[in-house]
Write a protein that holds these residues in place. Structure first.
Motif, PDB file in Angstrom:
ATOM      1  N   ARG A   8       0.828  -1.208   0.000  1.00  0.00           N
ATOM      2  CA  ARG A   8       0.000   0.000   0.000  1.00  0.00           C
ATOM      3  C   ARG A   8       0.866   1.264   0.000  1.00  0.00           C
ATOM      4  NH1 ARG A   8      -4.923   0.774   4.209  1.00  0.00           N
ATOM      5  NH2 ARG A   8      -5.563   2.795   3.460  1.00  0.00           N
ATOM      6  N   PHE A   9       2.010   1.175   0.684  1.00  0.00           N
ATOM      7  CA  PHE A   9       2.840   2.359   0.897  1.00  0.00           C
ATOM      8  C   PHE A   9       3.965   2.491  -0.132  1.00  0.00           C
ATOM      9  CE2 PHE A   9       1.419   0.680   5.063  1.00  0.00           C
ATOM     10  CZ  PHE A   9       0.490   1.664   5.348  1.00  0.00           C
ATOM     11  N   LEU A  10       4.088   1.541  -1.058  1.00  0.00           N
ATOM     12  CA  LEU A  10       5.198   1.574  -2.020  1.00  0.00           C
ATOM     13  C   LEU A  10       4.722   2.073  -3.387  1.00  0.00           C
ATOM     14  CD1 LEU A  10       7.276  -1.703  -1.510  1.00  0.00           C
ATOM     15  CD2 LEU A  10       7.406   0.462  -0.290  1.00  0.00           C
ATOM     16  N   SER A  11       5.603   2.783  -4.062  1.00  0.00           N
ATOM     17  CA  SER A  11       5.325   3.210  -5.438  1.00  0.00           C
ATOM     18  C   SER A  11       5.716   2.076  -6.395  1.00  0.00           C
ATOM     19  CB  SER A  11       6.138   4.457  -5.774  1.00  0.00           C
ATOM     20  OG  SER A  11       7.514   4.120  -5.746  1.00  0.00           O
ATOM     21  N   LYS A  12       5.274   2.210  -7.636  1.00  0.00           N
ATOM     22  CA  LYS A  12       5.679   1.259  -8.674  1.00  0.00           C
ATOM     23  C   LYS A  12       7.215   1.214  -8.769  1.00  0.00           C
ATOM     24  CE  LYS A  12       5.314   0.311 -13.560  1.00  0.00           C
ATOM     25  NZ  LYS A  12       4.803   0.636 -14.864  1.00  0.00           N
ATOM     26  N   GLU A  13       7.846   2.372  -8.687  1.00  0.00           N
ATOM     27  CA  GLU A  13       9.310   2.433  -8.831  1.00  0.00           C
ATOM     28  C   GLU A  13       9.995   1.705  -7.671  1.00  0.00           C
ATOM     29  OE1 GLU A  13       7.207   5.096  -9.182  1.00  0.00           O
ATOM     30  OE2 GLU A  13       7.340   4.917 -11.377  1.00  0.00           O
ATOM     31  N   GLU A  14       9.461   1.845  -6.472  1.00  0.00           N
ATOM     32  CA  GLU A  14      10.068   1.153  -5.322  1.00  0.00           C
ATOM     33  C   GLU A  14       9.907  -0.364  -5.450  1.00  0.00           C
ATOM     34  OE1 GLU A  14       9.767   4.367  -1.683  1.00  0.00           O
ATOM     35  OE2 GLU A  14       7.897   3.522  -2.449  1.00  0.00           O
ATOM     36  N   ILE A  15       8.731  -0.792  -5.931  1.00  0.00           N
ATOM     37  CA  ILE A  15       8.524  -2.238  -6.140  1.00  0.00           C
ATOM     38  C   ILE A  15       9.503  -2.743  -7.205  1.00  0.00           C
ATOM     39  CG2 ILE A  15       6.892  -3.981  -6.998  1.00  0.00           C
ATOM     40  CD1 ILE A  15       4.649  -2.282  -5.686  1.00  0.00           C
ATOM     41  N   GLU A  16       9.642  -1.969  -8.283  1.00  0.00           N
ATOM     42  CA  GLU A  16      10.576  -2.374  -9.351  1.00  0.00           C
ATOM     43  C   GLU A  16      12.005  -2.451  -8.822  1.00  0.00           C
ATOM     44  OE1 GLU A  16       9.690   0.448 -12.413  1.00  0.00           O
ATOM     45  OE2 GLU A  16       8.311  -0.945 -13.418  1.00  0.00           O
ATOM     46  N   GLN A  17      12.363  -1.520  -7.941  1.00  0.00           N
ATOM     47  CA  GLN A  17      13.732  -1.527  -7.392  1.00  0.00           C
ATOM     48  C   GLN A  17      13.973  -2.804  -6.576  1.00  0.00           C
ATOM     49  OE1 GLN A  17      14.601   1.400  -4.383  1.00  0.00           O
ATOM     50  NE2 GLN A  17      16.808   1.315  -4.769  1.00  0.00           N
ATOM     51  N   ILE A  18      12.987  -3.195  -5.785  1.00  0.00           N
ATOM     52  CA  ILE A  18      13.140  -4.426  -4.991  1.00  0.00           C
ATOM     53  C   ILE A  18      13.268  -5.635  -5.922  1.00  0.00           C
ATOM     54  CG2 ILE A  18      12.016  -5.973  -3.321  1.00  0.00           C
ATOM     55  CD1 ILE A  18      10.667  -3.401  -2.136  1.00  0.00           C
ATOM     56  N   LEU A  19      12.399  -5.703  -6.937  1.00  0.00           N
ATOM     57  CA  LEU A  19      12.425  -6.860  -7.841  1.00  0.00           C
ATOM     58  C   LEU A  19      13.730  -6.908  -8.624  1.00  0.00           C
ATOM     59  CD1 LEU A  19       8.721  -6.810  -9.140  1.00  0.00           C
ATOM     60  CD2 LEU A  19       9.693  -8.202  -7.308  1.00  0.00           C
ATOM     61  N   GLN A  20      14.230  -5.742  -9.033  1.00  0.00           N
ATOM     62  CA  GLN A  20      15.483  -5.696  -9.781  1.00  0.00           C
ATOM     63  C   GLN A  20      16.661  -6.113  -8.896  1.00  0.00           C
ATOM     64  OE1 GLN A  20      15.244  -5.345 -13.029  1.00  0.00           O
ATOM     65  NE2 GLN A  20      17.415  -5.900 -13.015  1.00  0.00           N
ATOM     66  N   THR A  21      16.645  -5.643  -7.649  1.00  0.00           N
ATOM     67  CA  THR A  21      17.720  -6.016  -6.709  1.00  0.00           C
ATOM     68  C   THR A  21      17.678  -7.521  -6.451  1.00  0.00           C
ATOM     69  OG1 THR A  21      17.487  -3.839  -5.708  1.00  0.00           O
ATOM     70  CG2 THR A  21      18.727  -5.467  -4.440  1.00  0.00           C
ATOM     71  N   ALA A  22      16.466  -8.068  -6.385  1.00  0.00           N
ATOM     72  CA  ALA A  22      16.320  -9.510  -6.144  1.00  0.00           C
ATOM     73  C   ALA A  22      16.924 -10.336  -7.279  1.00  0.00           C
ATOM     74  CB  ALA A  22      14.848  -9.864  -5.943  1.00  0.00           C
ATOM     75  N   VAL A  23      16.929  -9.795  -8.484  1.00  0.00           N
ATOM     76  CA  VAL A  23      17.536 -10.526  -9.616  1.00  0.00           C
ATOM     77  C   VAL A  23      19.016 -10.765  -9.332  1.00  0.00           C
ATOM     78  CG1 VAL A  23      18.158 -10.405 -12.070  1.00  0.00           C
ATOM     79  CG2 VAL A  23      15.882  -9.656 -11.326  1.00  0.00           C
ATOM     80  N   SER A  24      19.696  -9.729  -8.812  1.00  0.00           N
ATOM     81  CA  SER A  24      21.131  -9.889  -8.504  1.00  0.00           C
ATOM     82  C   SER A  24      21.333 -10.951  -7.429  1.00  0.00           C
ATOM     83  CB  SER A  24      21.720  -8.578  -7.980  1.00  0.00           C
ATOM     84  OG  SER A  24      21.389  -7.540  -8.835  1.00  0.00           O
ATOM     85  N   PHE A  25      20.456 -10.937  -6.417  1.00  0.00           N
ATOM     86  CA  PHE A  25      20.615 -11.927  -5.343  1.00  0.00           C
ATOM     87  C   PHE A  25      20.216 -13.329  -5.812  1.00  0.00           C
ATOM     88  CE2 PHE A  25      20.447  -8.081  -2.515  1.00  0.00           C
ATOM     89  CZ  PHE A  25      21.782  -8.163  -2.159  1.00  0.00           C
ATOM     90  N   TRP A  26      19.272 -13.400  -6.747  1.00  0.00           N
ATOM     91  CA  TRP A  26      18.929 -14.702  -7.327  1.00  0.00           C
ATOM     92  C   TRP A  26      20.180 -15.312  -7.961  1.00  0.00           C
ATOM     93  CZ3 TRP A  26      14.854 -18.023  -7.316  1.00  0.00           C
ATOM     94  CH2 TRP A  26      14.861 -19.045  -8.270  1.00  0.00           C
ATOM     95  N   GLU A  27      20.961 -14.451  -8.648  1.00  0.00           N
ATOM     96  CA  GLU A  27      22.197 -14.937  -9.283  1.00  0.00           C
ATOM     97  C   GLU A  27      23.200 -15.411  -8.232  1.00  0.00           C
ATOM     98  OE1 GLU A  27      21.367 -12.064 -13.065  1.00  0.00           O
ATOM     99  OE2 GLU A  27      23.137 -11.622 -11.835  1.00  0.00           O
ATOM    100  N   VAL A  28      23.292 -14.672  -7.119  1.00  0.00           N
ATOM    101  CA  VAL A  28      24.186 -15.084  -6.020  1.00  0.00           C
ATOM    102  C   VAL A  28      23.785 -16.488  -5.531  1.00  0.00           C
ATOM    103  CG1 VAL A  28      24.795 -14.634  -3.589  1.00  0.00           C
ATOM    104  CG2 VAL A  28      24.727 -12.738  -5.245  1.00  0.00           C
ATOM    105  N   LEU A  29      22.478 -16.711  -5.448  1.00  0.00           N
ATOM    106  CA  LEU A  29      21.980 -17.991  -4.900  1.00  0.00           C
ATOM    107  C   LEU A  29      22.207 -19.173  -5.856  1.00  0.00           C
ATOM    108  CD1 LEU A  29      18.720 -16.613  -3.251  1.00  0.00           C
ATOM    109  CD2 LEU A  29      20.764 -17.419  -2.058  1.00  0.00           C
ATOM    110  N   GLN A  30      22.575 -18.878  -7.103  1.00  0.00           N
ATOM    111  CA  GLN A  30      22.886 -19.976  -8.045  1.00  0.00           C
ATOM    112  C   GLN A  30      24.365 -20.372  -7.960  1.00  0.00           C
ATOM    113  OE1 GLN A  30      19.925 -20.950  -9.131  1.00  0.00           O
ATOM    114  NE2 GLN A  30      19.273 -19.009  -8.215  1.00  0.00           N
TER     115      GLN A  30
END
Ligand code: CP
Length: 300
Positions: A8-30
């Motif tokens: 409720r409190f996040l903007s589209k840009e903030e959600i995108e930033q979290i999802l984009q950052t998660a991509v980098s960590f997904w790679e770390v987890l591989q």
């Protein structure tokens, strides 16, 4: 962002930033060594007043993969049993050196209450029927992995909407990302004034109609511990009219936040069947929670 209390409190840009950052960590987890030093020396407290498998364990994995240490607070072995207040519990944990508080609590507003009273970042790990923001974020991550995008998808959410904090987070989050959302449930499983609260969400009461031209069907657990059984004539009748039968998902993606009541909202054969991304949702949880901890880590 100092805290993560709800989509409720996040903007589209903030959600995108979290999802984009998660991509980098997904790679770390591989990688063979799934650890980075980003939060070395920090302490993450998992403060869970309700049971959890996925959320608590994946927050622990996420914190450890960022080189933080983890304290798992177990309510039944804590001074909460002796009557200590939530306020005194979190102030005590803060004094003991917590750098993050990850809280699951049955009361709506508990995470905001804590966030207003401690100086460290607070993450809502599922609270009452208000929000479960990291679950919704990991669902978005799993959808992006499957479809390559969120914009333009149609998602149907079926089941116990009134008690679902996951559904609430999706009603706030998915439309911001350009996803069309439908629900299908008995009227008693919808909150009062639902149409007014979420005018963009389409309502159906027949699952055969609701599934037409959607990309994704997401089941929700009937929350018997919150007396959901009293809102329907019987579980058998719910199953007859609202269970996600195999024919409804044969050419669609199936999701469920878990845990699943096998044989109630989903028949057992489709839980991990073709089209199910339920275990991908679980895997996405670690990368997404790493991203949330990492992004909030700069806030202290
Ligand atoms: N989806 C979810 O919150 O599961 P747990 O209750 O097992 O954490």
């Amino acid at each position: 962002m100092k805290n993560l209390l709800g989509l409720r409190f996040l903007s589209k840009e903030e959600i995108e930033q979290i999802l984009q950052t998660a991509v980098s960590f997904w790679e770390v987890l591989q990688r063979p060594i799934k650890v980075v030093p980003s939060l070395r020396g920090k302490v993450v407290v998992n403060l869970f007043f309700e049971p959890s498998t996925r959320t608590r364990i994946s927050f622990e994995q996420a914190a450890k993969a960022l080189s933080a240490s983890v304290i798992n607070f177990s309510v039944s072995y804590s001074s909460a049993v002796k009557g200590e207040s939530l306020y005194d519990t979190v102030k005590t944990l803060e004094a003991l050196g917590a750098d993050f508080v990850v809280i699951r609590h049955p009361s709506p507003g508990a995470s905001l209450f804590v966030a207003q009273r401690v100086s460290v970042p607070v993450i809502n790990a599922g609270e009452g029927a208000t929000e479960h923001p990291t679950q919704a974020l990991l669902d978005m991550f799993a959808l992006k992995m499957k479809f390559g995008k969120l914009e333009g998808l149609k998602v149907l959410i079926v089941g116990d909407i009134v008690n679902s904090r996951v559904a609430r987070s999706h009603f706030w989050g998915l439309p911001k990302m350009g996803v069309k959302v439908r629900v299908c449930a008995p009227s008693t499983f919808l909150p009062l004034h639902f149409e007014r609260a979420f005018p963009d969400v389409e309502i159906f009461h027949r699952i055969d109609k609701a599934v037409e031209d959607v990309d994704v069907v997401m089941g929700l657990r009937i929350q018997k511990e919150r007396a959901s059984g009293e809102l329907i004539p019987s579980i058998e009748e719910y199953v007859n009219f609202f269970q996600i039968a195999p024919e409804y998902v044969k050419d669609k993606v199936l999701m469920h936040p878990g845990p699943v009541n096998r044989g109630v909202e989903l028949p057992p054969e489709i839980v991990y069947g073709k089209g199910s991304i339920i275990l991908n949702q679980v895997k996405a949880g670690v990368a997404v929670r790493m991203a949330v901890l990492y992004l909030l880590g700069g806030a202290k």
